[in-house]
Design an enzyme around this catalytic site. Structure first.
Site, PDB file in Angstrom:
ATOM      1  N   ASN A 144       0.817   8.150   5.402  1.00 42.12           N
ATOM      2  CA  ASN A 144       1.775   6.740   4.612  1.00 42.12           C
ATOM      3  C   ASN A 144       2.087   6.787   3.136  1.00 42.12           C
ATOM      4  O   ASN A 144       2.413   6.487   2.280  1.00 42.12           O
ATOM      5  CB  ASN A 144       0.950   5.285   4.613  1.00 42.12           C
ATOM      6  CG  ASN A 144      -0.640   5.492   3.873  1.00 42.12           C
ATOM      7  OD1 ASN A 144      -0.531   6.170   3.374  1.00 42.12           O
ATOM      8  ND2 ASN A 144      -0.807   3.891   3.893  1.00 42.12           N
ATOM      9  N   HIS A 174       3.577   8.221  -4.036  1.00 41.40           N
ATOM     10  CA  HIS A 174       2.082   7.157  -3.244  1.00 41.40           C
ATOM     11  C   HIS A 174       1.331   8.897  -2.754  1.00 41.40           C
ATOM     12  O   HIS A 174       2.036   9.307  -1.955  1.00 41.40           O
ATOM     13  CB  HIS A 174       2.023   6.685  -2.065  1.00 41.40           C
ATOM     14  CG  HIS A 174       0.678   5.677  -1.276  1.00 41.40           C
ATOM     15  ND1 HIS A 174       0.825   5.921  -0.535  1.00 41.40           N
ATOM     16  CD2 HIS A 174      -0.376   5.856  -1.927  1.00 41.40           C
ATOM     17  CE1 HIS A 174      -0.572   5.920   0.571  1.00 41.40           C
ATOM     18  NE2 HIS A 174      -1.164   5.713  -1.112  1.00 41.40           N
ATOM     19  N   HIS A 300      -3.770  -2.635  -4.137  1.00 44.95           N
ATOM     20  CA  HIS A 300      -2.724  -1.419  -4.570  1.00 44.95           C
ATOM     21  C   HIS A 300      -1.624  -1.274  -3.286  1.00 44.95           C
ATOM     22  O   HIS A 300      -0.459  -0.642  -3.873  1.00 44.95           O
ATOM     23  CB  HIS A 300      -3.312   0.424  -4.585  1.00 44.95           C
ATOM     24  CG  HIS A 300      -3.551   0.673  -3.118  1.00 44.95           C
ATOM     25  ND1 HIS A 300      -4.003   0.311  -2.452  1.00 44.95           N
ATOM     26  CD2 HIS A 300      -3.092   1.238  -2.786  1.00 44.95           C
ATOM     27  CE1 HIS A 300      -4.272   1.020  -1.528  1.00 44.95           C
ATOM     28  NE2 HIS A 300      -3.591   1.192  -1.559  1.00 44.95           N
ATOM     29  N   ALA A 302       0.625  -3.526   0.871  1.00 39.55           N
ATOM     30  CA  ALA A 302       0.228  -4.817   1.575  1.00 39.55           C
ATOM     31  C   ALA A 302      -0.986  -5.083   2.242  1.00 39.55           C
ATOM     32  O   ALA A 302      -1.435  -5.781   2.700  1.00 39.55           O
ATOM     33  CB  ALA A 302       1.560  -4.969   2.009  1.00 39.55           C
ATOM     34  N   GLY A 303      -1.664  -3.527   2.700  1.00 42.22           N
ATOM     35  CA  GLY A 303      -2.457  -3.125   3.834  1.00 42.22           C
ATOM     36  C   GLY A 303      -2.109  -3.112   5.103  1.00 42.22           C
ATOM     37  O   GLY A 303      -1.152  -3.398   5.233  1.00 42.22           O
TER      38      GLY A 303
HETATM   39  N1  LIG Z   1       7.194   0.743  -0.953  1.00 44.34           N
HETATM   40  C1  LIG Z   1       6.562   1.161   0.376  1.00 44.34           C
HETATM   41  N2  LIG Z   1       5.314   1.172   0.296  1.00 44.34           N
HETATM   42  C2  LIG Z   1       5.033   1.478   1.356  1.00 44.34           C
HETATM   43  C3  LIG Z   1       5.437   2.051   2.337  1.00 44.34           C
HETATM   44  N3  LIG Z   1       5.087   2.564   3.235  1.00 44.34           N
HETATM   45  C4  LIG Z   1       3.322   1.993   2.983  1.00 44.34           C
HETATM   46  N4  LIG Z   1       3.006   1.032   1.815  1.00 44.34           N
HETATM   47  C5  LIG Z   1       1.862   0.544   1.424  1.00 44.34           C
HETATM   48  O1  LIG Z   1       1.710   1.051   0.369  1.00 44.34           O
HETATM   49  C6  LIG Z   1       0.199   0.891   0.986  1.00 44.34           C
HETATM   50  C7  LIG Z   1      -0.384   2.339   0.754  1.00 44.34           C
HETATM   51  O2  LIG Z   1      -1.761   1.902   1.096  1.00 44.34           O
HETATM   52  P1  LIG Z   1      -2.597   3.216   1.243  1.00 44.34           P
HETATM   53  O3  LIG Z   1      -4.623   2.418   1.732  1.00 44.34           O
HETATM   54  O4  LIG Z   1      -2.881   4.145   2.634  1.00 44.34           O
HETATM   55  O5  LIG Z   1      -3.426   3.828   0.158  1.00 44.34           O
HETATM   56  C8  LIG Z   1      -0.079   0.669   2.558  1.00 44.34           C
HETATM   57  O6  LIG Z   1      -0.496  -0.958   2.075  1.00 44.34           O
HETATM   58  C9  LIG Z   1       1.663  -0.290   2.172  1.00 44.34           C
HETATM   59  O7  LIG Z   1       1.696  -1.742   1.034  1.00 44.34           O
HETATM   60  C10 LIG Z   1       6.563   2.196   1.924  1.00 44.34           C
HETATM   61  O8  LIG Z   1       7.595   2.883   2.448  1.00 44.34           O
HETATM   62  N5  LIG Z   1       7.398   2.451   1.329  1.00 44.34           N
HETATM   63 MN   LIG Z   2      -3.350   5.818  -0.775  1.00 45.30          MN
END
Ligand SMILES: Nc1nc2c(ncn2[C@@H]2O[C@H](COP(=O)(O)O)[C@@H](O)[C@H]2O)c(=O)[nH]1
Ligand SMILES: [Mn+2]
Length: 411
Positions: A144, A174, A300, A302-303
């Site tokens: 992700n 990220h 950090h 939405a999860g």
């Molecule tokens: N704005 C966006 N947010 C995203 C996308 N894909 C995932 N996410 C968010 O990132 C966190 C990363 O979580 P981690 O546990 O791997 O650090 C995840 O909770 C989502 O909320 C995206 O394409 N765009």
């Molecule tokens: Mn992460």
């Protein structure tokens, strides 16, 4: 940072010492049962003092994601391979009105081919050795991880305009320490054996891990910066760092260690991004004094609602569904050449960041400043062949050096 009022440790009915778990979410946040079980396992670890759980809590590989845990001992497995993973927000000097989405998408496709000058110097400027994994710098990684071009959807705080300009474009990055973090964990397990009792920071294995961890956290921050520079170069724009917040790391806290696993490590007054998904908005929030009671942690993102495997068979079942995965609910687009990754990382795999932020507000942890919408999300299948080849070569060299050392010791 991070003290809870009252008694934080109790005995369970079966006579096991257990740290108190402090929940920073309401019934509005759906939490999977498996994550709660994992949280209790963390609370039972030796020398655990307190655990904080956030609204994005979900099950992870070696423990739940979306929590902070304070202990006397170090638990590298709670942090996992992606040491230093974090979210960094940059402002571009390019106004939203000048954006041509189609042109920017073509430019963004070049992201990981943009040359990066003087990697060795960049590493040394960050206090890292010049040979600290330079070949992987500027690579996003799979899963992700993403590099997202965003526009301001709304300014929420009355004073936000001083920090966030609604006319500008932003980059949210990220990513983490890539294969460097994985190598550190591999070496630690090899030398320390079992990690189940944790490591003493005063012992060799503990101090070696901690030193390597600190380097990986710095490396990951530099990596996010270089990814952003590559993206800005694609768009022929300059950039300014707004904030960089790691969420997989250990922080020292009055003789103990706070383990952040998927919880943004903040201090009061600092800004932090809370990522949404490609269907829900992301947020920029300010950490409030309440974070002194949450071990200095907040969510950090939405999860996850559904794990990667569960997404296969849920979305992308026919051609039109697969095409829909390359767009987003805001008219934006996704650049990702890996069909399986598009399915596993579909927006419906995630909870709603607005609910997460609402819960954090209710517990006095954050003040929302702005909401951001995704325009272009760049994702990669993970590493790229070049980085993988170089990693494999390095692993072969390490094995050769180790066997040479062993032979010399025997001679
Ligand atoms: N704005 C966006 N947010 C995203 C996308 N894909 C995932 N996410 C968010 O990132 C966190 C990363 O979580 P981690 O546990 O791997 O650090 C995840 O909770 C989502 O909320 C995206 O394409 N765009
Ligand atoms: Mn992460």
């Amino acid at each position: 940072m991070g003290t809870f009022p009252g008694d934080n440790v109790s005995m369970t009915n079966d006579g096991v010492r257990m740290a108190a778990i402090h929940h920073f979410f309401t019934a509005a946040s759906w939490i999977e049962g498996a994550a709660t079980v994992q949280l209790e396992q963390v609370a039972r670890l030796a020398s655990m003092q307190a655990v904080a759980a956030f609204p994005d809590l979900h099950p992870g590989k070696y423990g739940p994601v979306g929590m902070a845990a304070r202990a006397d001992r170090l638990y590298p497995q709670l942090i996992g391979n992606d040491i230093g993973c974090g979210m960094a927000l940059f402002e571009l000097d390019m106004p939203l009105r000048k954006l041509s989405l189609d042109k920017a998408i073509e430019q963004f496709r070049q992201l990981e081919t943009i040359e990066i000058a003087s990697l060795e110097e960049r590493l040394e400027e960050c206090g890292l050795p010049a040979d600290c994994h330079p070949h992987a710098l500027g690579s996003l990684g799979g899963g992700n991880h993403f590099c997202e071009l965003q526009a301001v959807h709304g300014l929420i705080g009355a004073d936000t305009h001083a920090t966030i300009d609604r006319q500008r474009l932003y980059l949210l990055i990220h990513s983490g320490s890539r294969s460097l973090g994985a190598l550190i964990v591999h070496d630690t397990i090899k030398h320390a054996g079992s990690l189940s009792e944790g490591l003493d920071a005063g012992d060799e294995a503990g101090s070696v891990w901690l030193t390597a961890h600190d380097s990986a956290v710095e490396w990951a921050k530099l990596n996010r910066r270089i990814i952003a520079e590559r993206a800005a170069a694609c768009l022929r724009a300059d950039l300014r760092l707004v904030v960089d917040v790691p969420h997989n790391l250990v922080r020292s806290d009055a003789g103990a260690f706070v383990h952040h696993k998927g919880s943004a490590a903040v201090s009061v007054g600092a800004l932090a991004p809370i990522a949404g998904s490609r269907a829900t908005l992301s947020y920029i929030v300010e950490a409030l004094p309440g974070t002194e009671f949450s071990l200095g942690g907040i969510s950090h993102g939405a999860g996850r609602k559904y794990d990667r495997q569960a997404m296969h068979g849920r979305v992308g079942l026919n051609r039109s569904e697969r095409e829909a995965l390359t767009g987003n609910s805001f008219g934006g687009r996704v650049i990702c050449d890996d069909r399986a990754l598009l399915i596993e990382e579909a927006a419906t795999a995630y909870k709603n960041a607005a609910t997460v932020v609402d819960d954090l507000v209710q517990f006095g942890l954050v003040r929302p400043m702005a909401s951001m919408k995704p325009l272009i999300t760049y994702k990669s299948a993970g590493g790229g062949a070049e980085v993988k080849r170089k990693d494999e070569r390095r692993a072969r060299e390490r094995r050769r050096d180790q066997s040479r050392e062993r032979r010399l010791r025997h001679d």
